[in-house]
Design an enzyme around this catalytic site. Structure first.
Site, PDB file in Angstrom:
ATOM      1  N   GLU A   1     -26.639  28.016   0.046  1.00 23.97           N
ATOM      2  CA  GLU A   1     -25.072  27.970   0.277  1.00 23.97           C
ATOM      3  C   GLU A   1     -24.430  27.713  -1.044  1.00 23.97           C
ATOM      4  O   GLU A   1     -24.957  26.777  -1.734  1.00 23.97           O
ATOM      5  CB  GLU A   1     -24.661  26.525   0.988  1.00 23.97           C
ATOM      6  CG  GLU A   1     -25.082  26.743   2.552  1.00 23.97           C
ATOM      7  CD  GLU A   1     -24.443  25.557   3.178  1.00 23.97           C
ATOM      8  OE1 GLU A   1     -23.451  24.646   2.573  1.00 23.97           O
ATOM      9  OE2 GLU A   1     -25.251  25.072   4.288  1.00 23.97           O
TER      10      GLU A   1
ATOM     11  N   ASP B   1     -15.889  17.205   2.191  1.00 21.01           N
ATOM     12  CA  ASP B   1     -16.770  16.717   1.298  1.00 21.01           C
ATOM     13  C   ASP B   1     -16.737  15.473   0.784  1.00 21.01           C
ATOM     14  O   ASP B   1     -15.594  14.970   0.694  1.00 21.01           O
ATOM     15  CB  ASP B   1     -16.604  17.779  -0.240  1.00 21.01           C
ATOM     16  CG  ASP B   1     -16.786  19.018   0.188  1.00 21.01           C
ATOM     17  OD1 ASP B   1     -17.741  19.413   1.029  1.00 21.01           O
ATOM     18  OD2 ASP B   1     -16.426  19.721  -0.342  1.00 21.01           O
TER      19      ASP B   1
ATOM     20  N   TYR C   1     -24.037  24.778  12.439  1.00 22.97           N
ATOM     21  CA  TYR C   1     -24.020  23.665  11.741  1.00 22.97           C
ATOM     22  C   TYR C   1     -23.845  22.437  12.038  1.00 22.97           C
ATOM     23  O   TYR C   1     -22.704  22.296  12.638  1.00 22.97           O
ATOM     24  CB  TYR C   1     -23.089  23.770  10.421  1.00 22.97           C
ATOM     25  CG  TYR C   1     -23.230  23.094   9.480  1.00 22.97           C
ATOM     26  CD1 TYR C   1     -23.513  21.589   9.230  1.00 22.97           C
ATOM     27  CD2 TYR C   1     -23.168  23.578   7.876  1.00 22.97           C
ATOM     28  CE1 TYR C   1     -23.634  20.833   8.081  1.00 22.97           C
ATOM     29  CE2 TYR C   1     -23.152  22.749   6.611  1.00 22.97           C
ATOM     30  CZ  TYR C   1     -23.572  21.436   6.997  1.00 22.97           C
ATOM     31  OH  TYR C   1     -23.514  20.868   5.824  1.00 22.97           O
TER      32      TYR C   1
END
Length: 273
Positions: free
Chosen positions: A50, A61, A176
């Site tokens: 990725e 994040d 995911y």
């Protein structure tokens, strides 16, 4: 439409192995080192890479990846420079599945299909957009389908059954699964709810798409835990960024290669499962 990602999962399944997916921030600490880091991870056994395109206002994040992204942005890394990195990696690794992980604004600003087409021309096989709700992804999914790009949607431990079905139906490449409540970042252990989430999402996916688990995975024991729970892949990001932050040069690259090797070794399915 088959692409390098689905081909890789098919190849690994035939050998009772799961995928090791490694995340790097494009341009951290600089573009040349990013390319060397990817080379080291692939040499160590990473199956899919990725490439994170730095964005100034990320929602998923944690502090580690935020700091790396901010550093890259301060160095002048742009989406186009991140795609140029992908292009260089593609030349050296023709069969390596490459994903771009970033946020929707990057694509919307450039023009959704225009940016995705440009990414494909640089060797990108699909996108992960954590802020793209599956309910609003019609144009994104249509463009990806037209270009033969994977659309990797995210689910979490508290995703409802109804929404999970939509995500499974809209995802290509792999699904995911966010392993924990919260943001990215290395963790020491996982709660039972993560184990239950892997099992329930795997059941919902019912073999239509592989399930990859990310967020907080930083040791071979973590990888083994997820694989034994039923995951088809593990995703490692913050642990890699931490290693880059704490070392440099050949020592850092050798450490990353060895880390990828140890993680890959843990990505083997149990025949008794």
């Amino acid at each position: 439409m088959p692409n390098r990602i689905t081909e890789k999962f098919g190849e690994l399944a035939g050998r009772d192995k799961c995928a090791l997916i490694c995340y790097v921030v494009a341009g951290y600490p600089d573009i040349k080192t990013s390319e060397q880091v990817i080379d080291a991870l692939v040499k160590g056994g990473a199956d899919i890479i990725e490439i994170g395109i730095p964005f100034s206002d990320p929602i998923a994040d944690g502090p580690t990846i935020q700091a790396a992204s901010n550093s890259a942005l301060k160095r002048g890394i742009t989406p186009e420079k991140a795609l140029q990195l992908a292009k260089s990696v593609r030349k050296k690794h023709p069969e390596l599945p490459l994903l771009a992980m970033t946020y929707s604004n990057i694509l919307v600003h450039a023009g959704m299909e225009k940016f995705m087409s440009r990414a494909k021309s640089c060797g990108i096989d699909g996108f992960i957009l954590p802020d793209m709700p599956v309910e609003e992804a019609e144009s994104y999914s249509a463009a990806a389908s037209k270009l033969g790009l994977a659309t990797v949607f995210l689910a979490s431990p508290n995703t409802s059954e109804v929404r999970l079905k939509k995500i499974v139906d809209s995802t290509s490449g792999f699904l995911y699964l966010v392993s924990v409540f919260g943001i990215t970042g290395a963790r020491k252990s996982f709660e039972d709810y993560t184990l239950n989430a892997v099992k329930s999402v795997k059941q919902a996916a019912s073999g239509r798409v592989p399930v990859a688990v990310g967020f907080g995975i930083s040791t071979p024991a973590h990888a083994k835990f997820m694989i034994e729970a039923g995951a088809d892949a593990v995703i490692v990001g913050s642990a890699i960024i931490d290693m880059i932050a704490k070392s440099s040069g050949k020592k850092m690259l050798a450490g990353l290669q060895e880390f990828a090797r140890s993680m890959k070794k843990a990505c083997k399915k149990s025949r008794t499962r």
